[in-house]
Enzyme design. Structure first.
Site, PDB file in Angstrom:
ATOM      1  CD  GLU A  47      -2.025   1.416   2.904  1.00 57.07           C
ATOM      2  OE1 GLU A  47      -1.682   1.145   4.006  1.00 57.07           O
ATOM      3  OE2 GLU A  47      -3.499   1.915   2.879  1.00 57.07           O
ATOM      4  CG  ASN A 110      -5.014   3.875   0.093  1.00 57.56           C
ATOM      5  OD1 ASN A 110      -4.130   3.214  -0.203  1.00 57.56           O
ATOM      6  ND2 ASN A 110      -4.983   3.689   1.681  1.00 57.56           N
ATOM      7  CE  LYS A 127      -7.188   1.094   3.674  1.00 59.16           C
ATOM      8  NZ  LYS A 127      -5.422   2.012   4.286  1.00 59.16           N
ATOM      9  CD  GLU A 146      -5.675   4.744   6.155  1.00 64.69           C
ATOM     10  OE1 GLU A 146      -6.375   4.682   4.486  1.00 64.69           O
ATOM     11  OE2 GLU A 146      -4.821   3.747   6.709  1.00 64.69           O
ATOM     12  CB  CYS A 172      -4.083  -1.579   4.776  1.00 64.15           C
ATOM     13  SG  CYS A 172      -3.513  -1.528   5.864  1.00 64.15           S
ATOM     14  CG  ASN A 197       1.841   1.914   4.508  1.00 67.23           C
ATOM     15  OD1 ASN A 197       3.465   1.804   4.632  1.00 67.23           O
ATOM     16  ND2 ASN A 197       1.746   1.154   3.414  1.00 67.23           N
TER      17      ASN A 197
HETATM   18  N1  CDV Z   1      -2.957   1.578   6.682  1.00 63.82           N
HETATM   19  C1  CDV Z   1      -4.423   0.536   7.298  1.00 63.82           C
HETATM   20  O1  CDV Z   1      -5.232   1.227   6.524  1.00 63.82           O
HETATM   21  N2  CDV Z   1      -3.692   0.114   8.200  1.00 63.82           N
HETATM   22  C2  CDV Z   1      -4.791  -0.453   9.643  1.00 63.82           C
HETATM   23  C3  CDV Z   1      -4.510   0.277  10.893  1.00 63.82           C
HETATM   24  C4  CDV Z   1      -4.538   1.331  11.208  1.00 63.82           C
HETATM   25  C5  CDV Z   1      -4.981  -1.058  12.131  1.00 63.82           C
HETATM   26  C6  CDV Z   1      -4.278  -1.988   8.828  1.00 63.82           C
HETATM   27  O2  CDV Z   1      -5.990  -2.307   8.967  1.00 63.82           O
HETATM   28  O3  CDV Z   1      -4.112  -2.457   8.987  1.00 63.82           O
END
Ligand code: CDV
Length: 317
Positions: A47, A110, A127, A146, A172, A197
């Site tokens: 990501e 994103n 996203k 975010e 993510c 991330n």
């Molecule tokens: N970048 C993300 O979506 N990170 C989230 C964290 C913040 C919980 C994740 O689900 O990994």
């Protein structure tokens, strides 16, 4: 079209705030070249793979915020990656932050794109499950903004027929939600690619920090097995601008088993031989949705238990 692909997960270590797009792209190309030497047909990057993960910082200046986004894809900084894909004959999935003006107003997403071996963009995903908050939390060691910096993706969870199979993308936090995989599963997805991330420490829920690696694999493996699909999850790992992020990039078979896993928190390539026909034994039998799934009955369970829709949960996850 062959139904077996060599798939690479190209994990990244931290991208410093000072690192330029050109420097980041040079790292991506080096990983692609390494993946090619390992026989890869397809490389999956994390990501937001072109920059540090800036949602960890409170940014008030609009121009400064926009500077973390891409206005076109490819663009002069990322064109060398597309050129490398064409030269090497390697497809790739890239996560990046997108500034979009196509509706006449500025929108930030994103995003991730899937690019084939001829460097043609096959599809884009934005996203949907945005974590964090839109509020500054100065008492926290870092932010997750975010919900402030991105709009919820407006493209759904499409599946593309390409490279001999049915391919889908997620990003993510999407990986924690069964809906992500199921919406693609209902379209017969055979390979889900996603990057993440994920901080080691969650300032809102420190009591779950010890479980972060477990929950990462739990989500990826459950999504794979319950939909009979391959899943590739790729981290931006290590300590980035003071934020410690998990690694554990991995390739998961439709059985739910991890068949390759990164062992560092830096730039690292892992590969697996992905036979898309291995999805069939799950999609045609235990998870044959047409034969066994009973959505018309699920509401009865809700009525009997009185659970009802879950409303009023705290805004942060
Ligand atoms: N970048 C993300 O979506 N990170 C989230 C964290 C913040 C919980 C994740 O689900 O990994």
């Amino acid at each position: 079209m062959p139904r077996t692909l060599i798939v690479a997960a190209a994990q990244l270590g931290p991208i410093p705030r000072s690192q330029s797009r050109q420097e980041a792209v040079a790292r991506l190309i080096a990983l692609m070249e390494e993946a090619k030497r390992m026989g890869a047909d397809l490389v999956v990057y994390p990501e937001a793979a072109l920059t540090a993960f800036f949602p960890h910082w409170w940014i008030e200046d609009e121009d400064e915020l926009d500077s973390w986004f891409e206005r076109a894809m490819p663009n002069p900084a990322t064109q060398p990656l597309f050129d490398a894909a064409r030269r090497l004959g390697v497809a790739f999935k890239l996560g990046y932050c997108e500034l979009d003006f196509s509706t006449g107003r500025k929108r930030r997403f994103n995003s991730a794109i899937l690019v084939d071996k001829t460097a043609r963009i096959v599809g884009k995903y934005r996203k949907i499950h945005l974590p964090g908050t839109d509020q500054h939390r100065p008492e926290h060691p870092f932010q997750n903004l975010e919900k402030r910096y991105f709009e919820v993706g407006d493209l759904g969870f499409p599946v593309w027929e390409t490279m001999g199979g049915r391919m889908g993308l997620a990003i993510c936090n999407d990986r924690r939600w069964p809906e992500t995989y199921r919406v693609m599963g209902l379209q017969g997805v055979e390979l889900v690619m996603l990057g993440y991330n994920t901080p080691v420490h969650n300032p809102n829920t420190p009591e779950t920090d010890d479980l972060n690696n477990f929950h990462n694999h739990l989500s990826l493996q459950a999504g794979a097995y319950q939909n009979g699909t391959w899943v590739v999850g790729v981290a931006k790992a290590g300590v980035e601008e003071g934020v410690d992020q998990i690694g554990q990039s991995c390739i998961v078979a439709p059985s739910g088993e991890i068949v390759a896993q990164a062992t560092t928190l830096g730039d690292e390539v892992i590969v697996a031989r992905v036979d898309l026909d291995r999805c069939k034994v799950y999609q045609q039998h235990i998870f044959n949705f047409a034969r066994h799934r009973r959505p018309e009955h699920y509401h009865l369970i809700v009525e009997r238990t009185g659970a009802g829709p879950v409303l009023g949960r705290p805004p942060e996850v």
